[in-house]
Write a protein that holds these residues in place. Structure first.
Motif, PDB file in Angstrom:
ATOM      1  N   UNK A 191       0.834  -1.208   0.000  1.00  0.00           N
ATOM      2  CA  UNK A 191       0.000   0.000   0.000  1.00  0.00           C
ATOM      3  C   UNK A 191       0.867   1.255   0.000  1.00  0.00           C
ATOM      4  N   UNK A 192       1.982   1.216   0.732  1.00  0.00           N
ATOM      5  CA  UNK A 192       2.887   2.367   0.770  1.00  0.00           C
ATOM      6  C   UNK A 192       3.442   2.666  -0.619  1.00  0.00           C
ATOM      7  N   UNK A 193       3.758   1.623  -1.382  1.00  0.00           N
ATOM      8  CA  UNK A 193       4.252   1.823  -2.748  1.00  0.00           C
ATOM      9  C   UNK A 193       3.139   2.394  -3.630  1.00  0.00           C
ATOM     10  N   UNK A 194       1.922   1.895  -3.468  1.00  0.00           N
ATOM     11  CA  UNK A 194       0.779   2.420  -4.228  1.00  0.00           C
ATOM     12  C   UNK A 194       0.596   3.911  -3.940  1.00  0.00           C
ATOM     13  N   UNK A 195       0.650   4.289  -2.661  1.00  0.00           N
ATOM     14  CA  UNK A 195       0.484   5.697  -2.295  1.00  0.00           C
ATOM     15  C   UNK A 195       1.642   6.543  -2.815  1.00  0.00           C
ATOM     16  N   UNK A 196       2.837   5.946  -2.870  1.00  0.00           N
ATOM     17  CA  UNK A 196       4.002   6.661  -3.393  1.00  0.00           C
ATOM     18  C   UNK A 196       3.784   7.050  -4.853  1.00  0.00           C
ATOM     19  N   UNK A 197       3.051   6.211  -5.591  1.00  0.00           N
ATOM     20  CA  UNK A 197       2.794   6.478  -7.000  1.00  0.00           C
ATOM     21  C   UNK A 197       1.456   7.177  -7.213  1.00  0.00           C
ATOM     22  N   UNK A 198       0.842   7.636  -6.134  1.00  0.00           N
ATOM     23  CA  UNK A 198      -0.416   8.377  -6.236  1.00  0.00           C
ATOM     24  C   UNK A 198      -0.404   9.471  -5.173  1.00  0.00           C
ATOM     25  N   UNK A 199      -1.294   9.395  -4.208  1.00  0.00           N
ATOM     26  CA  UNK A 199      -1.303  10.344  -3.093  1.00  0.00           C
ATOM     27  C   UNK A 199      -1.558   9.568  -1.800  1.00  0.00           C
ATOM     28  N   UNK A 200      -1.053  10.094  -0.706  1.00  0.00           N
ATOM     29  CA  UNK A 200      -1.270   9.464   0.593  1.00  0.00           C
ATOM     30  C   UNK A 200      -2.592   9.966   1.178  1.00  0.00           C
ATOM     31  N   UNK A 201      -3.499   9.067   1.550  1.00  0.00           N
ATOM     32  CA  UNK A 201      -4.774   9.509   2.132  1.00  0.00           C
ATOM     33  C   UNK A 201      -4.552  10.297   3.422  1.00  0.00           C
ATOM     34  N   UNK A 202      -5.161  11.465   3.509  1.00  0.00           N
ATOM     35  CA  UNK A 202      -5.029  12.271   4.710  1.00  0.00           C
ATOM     36  C   UNK A 202      -3.588  12.661   4.963  1.00  0.00           C
ATOM     37  N   UNK A 203      -3.200  12.569   6.220  1.00  0.00           N
ATOM     38  CA  UNK A 203      -1.819  12.893   6.603  1.00  0.00           C
ATOM     39  C   UNK A 203      -1.150  11.680   7.234  1.00  0.00           C
TER      40      UNK A 203
ATOM     41  N   UNK B 130      -2.148  13.844 -13.850  1.00  0.00           N
ATOM     42  CA  UNK B 130      -1.629  12.483 -13.740  1.00  0.00           C
ATOM     43  C   UNK B 130      -1.600  11.973 -12.304  1.00  0.00           C
ATOM     44  N   UNK B 131      -2.182  12.729 -11.394  1.00  0.00           N
ATOM     45  CA  UNK B 131      -2.300  12.285 -10.006  1.00  0.00           C
ATOM     46  C   UNK B 131      -3.656  11.625  -9.811  1.00  0.00           C
ATOM     47  N   UNK B 132      -3.692  10.658  -8.917  1.00  0.00           N
ATOM     48  CA  UNK B 132      -4.940   9.958  -8.642  1.00  0.00           C
ATOM     49  C   UNK B 132      -5.024   9.721  -7.135  1.00  0.00           C
ATOM     50  N   UNK B 133      -6.199   9.813  -6.532  1.00  0.00           N
ATOM     51  CA  UNK B 133      -6.307   9.605  -5.083  1.00  0.00           C
ATOM     52  C   UNK B 133      -5.779   8.222  -4.684  1.00  0.00           C
ATOM     53  N   UNK B 134      -4.928   8.188  -3.674  1.00  0.00           N
ATOM     54  CA  UNK B 134      -4.311   6.935  -3.256  1.00  0.00           C
ATOM     55  C   UNK B 134      -5.309   5.883  -2.822  1.00  0.00           C
ATOM     56  N   UNK B 135      -6.345   6.304  -2.086  1.00  0.00           N
ATOM     57  CA  UNK B 135      -7.345   5.341  -1.610  1.00  0.00           C
ATOM     58  C   UNK B 135      -8.075   4.695  -2.781  1.00  0.00           C
ATOM     59  N   UNK B 136      -8.376   5.493  -3.807  1.00  0.00           N
ATOM     60  CA  UNK B 136      -9.045   4.957  -4.990  1.00  0.00           C
ATOM     61  C   UNK B 136      -8.146   3.970  -5.719  1.00  0.00           C
ATOM     62  N   UNK B 137      -6.873   4.334  -5.880  1.00  0.00           N
ATOM     63  CA  UNK B 137      -5.944   3.450  -6.583  1.00  0.00           C
ATOM     64  C   UNK B 137      -5.732   2.149  -5.820  1.00  0.00           C
ATOM     65  N   UNK B 138      -5.621   2.228  -4.495  1.00  0.00           N
ATOM     66  CA  UNK B 138      -5.436   1.019  -3.700  1.00  0.00           C
ATOM     67  C   UNK B 138      -6.661   0.118  -3.800  1.00  0.00           C
ATOM     68  N   UNK B 139      -7.857   0.697  -3.691  1.00  0.00           N
ATOM     69  CA  UNK B 139      -9.079  -0.107  -3.761  1.00  0.00           C
ATOM     70  C   UNK B 139      -9.210  -0.791  -5.124  1.00  0.00           C
ATOM     71  N   UNK B 140      -8.954  -0.032  -6.198  1.00  0.00           N
ATOM     72  CA  UNK B 140      -9.048  -0.612  -7.540  1.00  0.00           C
ATOM     73  C   UNK B 140      -7.984  -1.677  -7.752  1.00  0.00           C
TER      74      UNK B 140
END
Length: 358
Positions: free
Chosen positions: A7-19, A319-329
């Motif tokens: 998940x950390x790698x997914x967020x690294x390539x998108x955005x981190x949910x919240x803080x 080219x940014x996408x919400x991290x939570x959305x990318x992780x769920x998909x």
């Protein structure tokens, strides 16, 4: 833990949910290596005899875990980019650079890069290079250049090449005495530090991509397995398992709270010391999420570009996408891949292991 690192790698390539102060993607990869070193030492010590049949079974079983899922994603990426080319009537940017580099006399490099994407071996070496226009050079030498990974269908697959190289040497390393592993591990970190001082800019790529300089992280995991074997009574203690497990998660989930200068060192040390506590903790949810970690890691970049296509990246340029959305998909796609491919591979491997025991 493997799921959190994926998940950390997914967020690294998108955005981190919240803080969330979650570990960053680069450090997550290193912690993956430590877990891999532990696991390889474990299975080589418990499942595979170090003879010809046992080693053949080990190598082929590891290849069966890595390649079918990877090749499925690789084919999926090729189909996606082909469809995108037809739909937009324009060659995707990453493939436009192939023509530029080819015209600049780098056809041999491109052929090697293409081959390494199929077999994975050597992909870490190609990832050391960056380019700008027709200029190609080692990482850090091309000012403002893009890494060679930008040319790959599955850009993050270089880590699989690193893993495969470790699998090749793991049966040798696990036979060495701990003092030799400590010596190799310490020497590796000294070389990494010396490179950072001598060539601070260029060393970023060498210290991150190149397999020989990742060996110390795998060896931390191997030594962690021996640490568990030396203190079996300690890890049978319920409080050691609970306390150690929670502390390991704290170093991953609260990585952003640790001072930047010592965070990588402390998190690696904590992971090495506390993997035995994680290993002793069992549960269906943990097994389920752990099994999804590999397909999530391999497929998430492809899922990202598919989502960006649906969200209209061609029009918006965003080219940014919400991290939570990318992780769920990515989890949904990974679940399908694991059920279609992973479970069948695991059943085949289990039959082979049963035959080996007989």
């Amino acid at each position: 833990m493997r799921f959190l690192l994926a998940a950390a790698v997914v967020f690294h390539h998108s955005t981190i949910p919240g803080s969330l102060p979650l570990v960053d993607g680069h450090q997550a990869v290193r912690l993956f290596y430590i877990i891999s070193g532990f696991y390889m030492a474990l299975i080589l010590g418990r499942k595979y005899p170090l003879n010809r049949n046992g080693l053949w079974m080990f190598y082929t079983n590891r290849a069966a875990r890595i390649f079918p899922i990877y090749w499925a994603v690789l084919i999926g990426a090729a189909v996606f980019y082909g469809a995108a080319t037809i739909w937009t009537q324009r060659i995707p940017e990453r493939f436009q650079w192939y023509n530029v580099l080819s015209a600049g006399g780098h056809r041999g490099f491109l052929v090697g890069l293409g081959l390494s994407q199929l077999i994975l071996v050597g992909l870490d070496g190609f990832s050391l290079f960056d380019f700008q226009g027709s200029t190609l050079g080692l990482g850090g030498t091309v000012i403002g250049g893009k890494t060679a990974g930008f040319l790959c269908l599955v850009p993050q697959a270089w880590t699989l090449g690193v893993e495969l190289m470790f699998y090749l040497f793991a049966p040798i390393l696990v036979t060495k005495k701990s003092r030799w592993l400590i010596l190799i591990c310490g020497g590796g970190f000294l070389i990494r530090t010396a490179l950072s001082v001598w060539k601070p800019h260029e060393s970023v790529s060498l210290n991150y991509f190149w397999f020989p300089l990742q060996i110390p992280f795998f060896l931390i995991g191997t030594l962690s397995y021996r640490w568990m074997k030396c203190c079996p009574d300690l890890w049978r203690s319920r409080w050691a398992r609970i306390g150690g497990g929670w502390m390991a998660f704290l170093f991953v989930l609260g990585y952003g709270w640790i001072p930047v200068g010592v965070a990588p060192l402390l998190s690696c040390a904590a992971m090495g010391l506390l993997i035995p506590a994680l290993f002793q903790t069992d549960g269906r949810v943990g097994v389920f999420l752990g099994n999804l970690s590999y397909p999530i890691y391999v497929v998430h970049i492809l899922v990202k570009w598919i989502l960006l296509g649906f969200l209209g990246v061609e029009l918006t340029g965003e080219k940014k996408i919400p991290g939570a959305l990318l992780l769920a998909a990515s989890m949904c796609v990974a679940f399908a891949i694991e059920n279609l491919i992973g479970t069948r591979v695991e059943a085949w491997r289990a039959k082979r292991m049963q035959a080996l025991k007989l």
